[in-house]
Design an enzyme around this catalytic site. Structure first.
Site, PDB file in Angstrom:
ATOM      1  N   MET A  90     -63.612 -16.256  75.568  1.00  0.00           N
ATOM      2  CA  MET A  90     -64.134 -15.627  76.634  1.00  0.00           C
ATOM      3  C   MET A  90     -65.612 -14.915  76.097  1.00  0.00           C
ATOM      4  SD  MET A  90     -61.394 -15.264  78.839  1.00  0.00           S
ATOM      5  CE  MET A  90     -62.001 -13.339  79.503  1.00  0.00           C
ATOM      6  N   GLU A 134     -64.992 -23.274  84.316  1.00  0.00           N
ATOM      7  CA  GLU A 134     -63.645 -22.767  84.251  1.00  0.00           C
ATOM      8  C   GLU A 134     -62.727 -24.196  84.201  1.00  0.00           C
ATOM      9  OE1 GLU A 134     -62.793 -19.879  83.448  1.00  0.00           O
ATOM     10  OE2 GLU A 134     -64.634 -18.662  84.532  1.00  0.00           O
ATOM     11  N   ALA A 135     -63.294 -25.091  83.415  1.00  0.00           N
ATOM     12  CA  ALA A 135     -62.672 -26.359  83.219  1.00  0.00           C
ATOM     13  C   ALA A 135     -61.239 -26.297  82.718  1.00  0.00           C
ATOM     14  CB  ALA A 135     -63.495 -27.347  82.505  1.00  0.00           C
TER      15      ALA A 135
END
Ligand SMILES: [Zn+2]
Length: 211
Positions: free
Chosen positions: A10, A88-89
């Site tokens: 993140m 966001e894979a």
């Protein structure tokens, strides 16, 4: 053509990297196509948006979409772009990663995927695991541990609630890092291995104390 996976924790500027990579193509006058799974509720639908406010339009897909068919339809309509970029894979289904593998090979276009490697318990997401299996190239987008004074590379996304680490709950819970999360009681913190497992010990001690 190649399938890429650029992964990180993140807050490691993966989306910013995606937008910068897309910009390199568009500055040369080349077309790009941006995609993201609709599970990402942090940003506006139809846009990929970085934390510093840069954004670009994208196509949103759901977990049932066949991405090869989707991109063949795009090809019919407007032609195939020079590059496809997916944000966001980690939320891709394994089959969708295979779809993207075919897109790269059959349509002859590079596909670049950006996302997290693992969830708050340190387990790989389905999409990330499939990308490690099928990508030609995986690259780490690095960031450092957010523990005060620690300079080690972050490897994990610690989940926090009311300032304390938590290790139970659903694997997928959309959140943000401290100070940015909508629900300020609930957020993620990039941690190195030492501090991640220190948090786990603290959590287990706390749980024992509660019972
Ligand atoms: Zn650390």
């Amino acid at each position: 053509m190649k399938l890429y996976f650029r992964y990180g924790c993140m807050d490691s500027s993966k989306t910013l990297r995606l937008l910068a990579d897309a910009n390199e193509y568009t500055e040369r006058g080349e077309q790009v196509l941006l995609l993201k799974p609709e599970i990402d509720s942090r940003s506006e639908q139809g846009f990929i948006e970085s934390r510093i406010g840069l954004k670009a339009p994208c196509i949103t897909f759901n977990e049932k979409d066949d991405l090869l068919n989707l991109l063949l339809a795009v090809k019919e309509k407007v032609g195939i772009p020079q590059c496809i970029l997916v944000d966001e894979a980690q939320f891709l289904k394994a089959l969708q990663v295979v779809n993207l593998r075919m897109v790269a090979d059959r349509l002859g276009v590079p596909v670049m995927c950006y996302g997290l490697k693992s969830d708050f318990q340190g387990n790989m997401f389905e999409g990330s695991k499939a990308l490690f299996e099928h990508a030609n190239r995986v690259e780490e987008v690095k960031t450092i541990c957010r523990e005060k004074g620690c300079k080690k590379k972050a490897m994990y996304n610690g989940r926090f609630k009311n300032g304390l680490p938590v290790f139970d709950g659903d694997s997928v819970r959309i959140g943000d890092t401290e100070g940015r999360a909508e629900d300020s009681d609930f957020y993620y913190v990039p941690k190195c291995s030492v501090h991640f497992f220190q948090d786990l010990l603290d959590y287990e001690k706390r749980r024992k104390g509660e019972n």
